[in-house]
Motif scaffolding. Structure first.
Motif, PDB file in Angstrom:
ATOM      1  N   MET A   1     -13.784   4.454  27.418  1.00 28.19           N
ATOM      2  CA  MET A   1     -14.776   3.935  28.360  1.00 28.19           C
ATOM      3  C   MET A   1     -14.617   2.419  28.544  1.00 28.19           C
ATOM      4  SD  MET A   1     -17.266   4.659  30.308  1.00 28.19           S
ATOM      5  CE  MET A   1     -18.416   3.726  31.246  1.00 28.19           C
ATOM      6  N   GLU A   2     -14.531   1.722  27.390  1.00 30.26           N
ATOM      7  CA  GLU A   2     -14.379   0.265  27.484  1.00 30.26           C
ATOM      8  C   GLU A   2     -13.043  -0.088  28.151  1.00 30.26           C
ATOM      9  OE1 GLU A   2     -14.427  -2.005  23.849  1.00 30.26           O
ATOM     10  OE2 GLU A   2     -14.279  -3.894  24.953  1.00 30.26           O
ATOM     11  N   ALA A   3     -12.000   0.710  27.857  1.00 27.86           N
ATOM     12  CA  ALA A   3     -10.686   0.426  28.454  1.00 27.86           C
ATOM     13  C   ALA A   3     -10.757   0.520  29.969  1.00 27.86           C
ATOM     14  CB  ALA A   3      -9.645   1.397  27.894  1.00 27.86           C
ATOM     15  N   LEU A   4     -11.518   1.500  30.468  1.00 27.67           N
ATOM     16  CA  LEU A   4     -11.658   1.659  31.923  1.00 27.67           C
ATOM     17  C   LEU A   4     -12.408   0.463  32.516  1.00 27.67           C
ATOM     18  CD1 LEU A   4     -11.166   3.650  34.242  1.00 27.67           C
ATOM     19  CD2 LEU A   4     -13.452   4.583  33.807  1.00 27.67           C
ATOM     20  N   LEU A   5     -13.499   0.107  31.875  1.00 29.38           N
ATOM     21  CA  LEU A   5     -14.279  -1.051  32.341  1.00 29.38           C
ATOM     22  C   LEU A   5     -13.402  -2.304  32.346  1.00 29.38           C
ATOM     23  CD1 LEU A   5     -17.027  -2.464  32.998  1.00 29.38           C
ATOM     24  CD2 LEU A   5     -17.253  -2.842  30.529  1.00 29.38           C
ATOM     25  N   HIS A   6     -12.625  -2.451  31.270  1.00 30.61           N
ATOM     26  CA  HIS A   6     -11.762  -3.625  31.145  1.00 30.61           C
ATOM     27  C   HIS A   6     -10.742  -3.677  32.284  1.00 30.61           C
ATOM     28  CE1 HIS A   6      -8.493  -6.136  29.544  1.00 30.61           C
ATOM     29  NE2 HIS A   6      -9.457  -6.786  28.906  1.00 30.61           N
ATOM     30  N   ALA A   7     -10.162  -2.531  32.592  1.00 31.82           N
ATOM     31  CA  ALA A   7      -9.158  -2.485  33.669  1.00 31.82           C
ATOM     32  C   ALA A   7      -9.780  -2.924  34.994  1.00 31.82           C
ATOM     33  CB  ALA A   7      -8.583  -1.073  33.781  1.00 31.82           C
TER      34      ALA A   7
END
Ligand code: NDP
Length: 250
Positions: A1-7
């Motif tokens: 989830m955080e990886a998606l937000l970060h992207a």
């Protein structure tokens, strides 16, 4: 989830660079020689600079502490800190008495930006991005990027040093800078800053670092243009061959 937000944050960061370049071309950020009334309460620029830049150093230390803490990450942290410990805690104290109050809004905007930037960069380098094995430190990307980083850092530090020496203690005015890369451009300190973050992006191969390098250029190229015009308008004998930011070109 955080990886998606970060992207998505990284994509937004690139988009923000475009908007920032356009906005700052129209209205130079109101500090230093471009300070203007009407930007609300002010703060002494020494305090303003510490306030503005310290989240970059403190934030990165936090993301490192919460991350993998591997060898390559430690090298990345050391490079980041080589710049930001100076920028946040040494440079503000060395600025000469010519320092003028800066809008508190600029200091707070800068602090917010640096907190965001340390999150986007630190999380990718130490947690969300792929771990870099020690052999990464011998790769062409790292070695080439590190060489560019060091060259940019040296240019930035040397040029800022020449600027700081222009004023005797207590002096407030502006002079025509000479020596070093001022032979070629009006803002070699900004050129060094851009080059060093391009080098950092190369040595880390981090999309977040590329976004930061793009944003730095978007921030500083319009300011170099404004400084250059100001020099030409203020000093009739300003060297005609000197460019704004890129030697012989622009
Ligand atoms: P400037 O070049 O405008 O000024 C640097 C210092 O030198 C200031 O104290 C300024 O005084 C003084 N100075 C500048 N020109 C003269 C002159 N002709 N005569 C006498 N004194 C002079 O840089 P900034 O303040 O905008 O930035 C400082 C550093 O921070 C730079 O290294 C820059 O690269 C970096 N920076 C990085 C950013 C990023 O996006 N990563 C964003 C902004 C800055 P005064 O304050 O009175 O004008």
């Amino acid at each position: 989830m955080e990886a998606l937000l970060h992207a998505w944050l990284v994509r937004g960061y690139f988009a923000a660079a475009v908007v920032t370049a356009a906005a700052l071309t129209l209205v130079p950020a109101p500090y230093g020689r471009h300070a203007r009334a009407g930007w609300g309460p002010t703060v002494g620029s020494t305090l303003g600079w510490v306030l503005m830049e310290s989240p970059a150093a403190l934030g990165m230390a936090l993301w490192y502490a919460l991350g993998r803490r591997d060898v390559a990450g430690t090298v990345f942290l050391a490079a980041w800190m080589a710049h930001y410990l100076h920028r946040a805690f040494v440079y503000p104290l060395r600025r000469r008495a010519g320092e003028r109050p800066m809008p508190l809004a600029i200091a707070l905007l800068g602090a917010g930006f640096n907190a965001f930037n340390s999150y986007v960069n630190g999380r990718w380098l130490f947690t969300l991005g792929p771990p870099r094995d020690p052999p990464w430190l011998a790769s062409p990307a790292f070695v080439g990027g590190a060489a560019v980083f060091v060259a940019g850092l040296a240019l930035n530090l040397h040029s800022d040093e020449l600027l700081l020496r222009l004023r005797a203690p207590g002096e407030r005015g502006y002079k025509v800078p000479e020596g070093g890369a001022f032979r070629w451009v009006s803002c070699p300190n900004y050129l060094g800053e851009i080059v060093l973050w391009v080098g950092f992006a190369g040595m880390t191969a981090s999309p977040a670092a590329w976004a930061f390098a793009a944003y730095t250029a978007a921030n500083l190229a319009p300011r170099a243009r404004a400084h250059h015009r100001w020099y030409r308008d203020t000093f009739p004998d300003y060297p005609r061959a000197r460019r704004a930011l890129v030697p012989f070109v622009w």
